[in-house]
Design a protein around this motif. Structure first.
Motif, PDB file in Angstrom:
ATOM      1  N   THR A   1     -14.265  -2.736  86.392  1.00  0.00           N
ATOM      2  CA  THR A   1     -15.408  -2.136  87.067  1.00  0.00           C
ATOM      3  C   THR A   1     -16.520  -1.964  86.054  1.00  0.00           C
ATOM      4  O   THR A   1     -16.351  -2.243  84.859  1.00  0.00           O
ATOM      5  CB  THR A   1     -15.038  -0.762  87.661  1.00  0.00           C
TER       6      THR A   1
ATOM      7  N   GLU B   1     -17.463   0.750  84.935  1.00  0.00           N
ATOM      8  CA  GLU B   1     -17.016   1.792  84.011  1.00  0.00           C
ATOM      9  C   GLU B   1     -15.987   1.287  83.002  1.00  0.00           C
ATOM     10  O   GLU B   1     -15.909   1.789  81.881  1.00  0.00           O
ATOM     11  CB  GLU B   1     -16.430   2.972  84.785  1.00  0.00           C
ATOM     12  N   THR B   2     -15.171   0.313  83.390  1.00  0.00           N
ATOM     13  CA  THR B   2     -14.096  -0.130  82.505  1.00  0.00           C
ATOM     14  C   THR B   2     -14.450  -1.378  81.694  1.00  0.00           C
ATOM     15  O   THR B   2     -13.717  -1.738  80.773  1.00  0.00           O
ATOM     16  CB  THR B   2     -12.814  -0.420  83.301  1.00  0.00           C
TER      17      THR B   2
ATOM     18  N   MET C   1     -14.113  -1.500  77.760  1.00  0.00           N
ATOM     19  CA  MET C   1     -13.664  -0.160  77.364  1.00  0.00           C
ATOM     20  C   MET C   1     -12.950  -0.190  76.019  1.00  0.00           C
ATOM     21  O   MET C   1     -12.937   0.799  75.291  1.00  0.00           O
ATOM     22  CB  MET C   1     -12.741   0.432  78.439  1.00  0.00           C
TER      23      MET C   1
END
Length: 335
Positions: A208, A210-211, A214
């Motif tokens: 996503t 957000e990831t 990461m």
């Protein structure tokens, strides 16, 4: 109902042809990936069945709509290759959310054990008559800490296996299920705790905004020296350039990658007679403490059967006018 399959291999054709006997759809199998150049081959078909490295960007979506396609059936769980916001109101899209969590979890454990105990190196040595143990030392998994990013079905199977080794298991998930944590015996923590305390970090989460990346320079600085990173999720969870630097600095002691951000150019094909032109992939392959498999984690007999059956049932639901159980993008109005 006419269905055209992109990016197929012999095992795909065998599995779908076998299970289609129950449904009676008309199937057409292509070796070509779905791209703007191949989208016109879908003309005259009701359904397109696409795989993880097929492209469903704006140009392809417009091409499918213009060709008269009504439904895209993804025969995979991930859909980060689909422009969902653009597909909305244009196409209905279904997927296979879970086919065999055991297949991916077991492959993850295989990668961990192989890297830790240097099985891949020992195999090559003994075949050449070299029975030396120098350089093959590993560590006990017992009492070590495994940090799992994502706590879905695959991760839950993985955690049960790792608990069987006597490992401490911690996990991060934006939507923690504390009942499952109590049942399996792991603890939900924040990401920084995963990075700081884990001896092994396994990525089992979707890709996503957000990831993405990461695992990068900053997050790896928080990790233990010599940490093992295992990615069976999506390639872009890891910034490969930063990973290479961390491997060179020995901050990361080992990495196992079943996925790679630019895998679409290489994975699932045979390039053994060619030079790998992707400099980042070639560099990763040069490390003896990096183990790369070609998006193989899902590849079991049971998983292929489940993928075929769920995909065909997804299409059957559309044909019957039923609610689409595994829909990820709904077109407004009736089909």
């Amino acid at each position: 109902m006419k269905i055209i399959f992109y990016d197929t291999k012999p095992y795909d054709r065998e599995s779908f042809a076998q299970h289609n006997q129950e449904f009676g759809f008309k199937l057409k199998f292509l070796k070509d990936k779905l791209t703007s150049e191949s989208v016109d081959l879908a003309r005259g078909y009701d359904v397109v069945c696409a795989f993880v490295n097929d492209t469903l960007d704006r140009e392809v979506i417009d091409g499918l709509v213009e060709a008269g396609v009504k439904l895209v059936a993804l025969r995979c769980a991930g859909y980060n290759n689909v422009d969902l916001s653009y597909a909305k109101d244009k196409l209905r899209i279904v997927r296979v959310p879970a086919y065999s969590p055991h297949s991916v979890a077991e492959h993850t454990v295989a990668l961990i054990l192989t890297l830790n105990r240097k099985i891949h190196k020992a195999y090559l040595r003994t075949r050449d008559g070299n029975f030396s143990l120098d350089g093959l030392q590993g560590f006990d998994l017992y009492n070590k800490t495994a940090g799992i990013v994502g706590a879905g079905k695959i991760a839950q199977v993985l955690m049960k296996i790792l608990k069987g080794f006597g490992m401490r298991v911690i996990a991060y998930d934006p939507y923690p299920n504390y009942d499952v944590a109590r049942e399996i015996g792991f603890e939900f923590v924040d990401l920084d705790t995963i990075y700081r305390e884990s001896d092994i970090i396994s990525l089992n989460c979707p890709l996503t905004a957000e990831t993405k990346y990461m695992i990068n320079e900053d997050s790896m600085k928080l990790m233990k020296d010599g940490v093992m990173i295992v990615n069976t999720g999506r390639g872009a969870l890891v910034d490969s350039i930063d990973l290479i630097e961390a491997l060179k600095d020995k901050k990361v002691g080992a990495a196992a990658l079943d996925v790679y951000e630019e895998e679409g150019d290489y994975f699932f094909e045979d390039f053994s007679a060619d030079i790998v032109e992707d400099d980042i992939l070639a560099r990763l392959l040069s490390f003896n403490n990096v183990l790369i498999t070609s998006h193989q984690a899902f590849f079991t007999r049971e998983a292929l059967e489940a993928i075929a059956m769920v995909t065909l049932e997804n299409i059957a639901e559309y044909v019957r006018g039923d609610k689409l159980t595994n829909e990820v993008c709904s077109r407004c109005g009736n089909k």
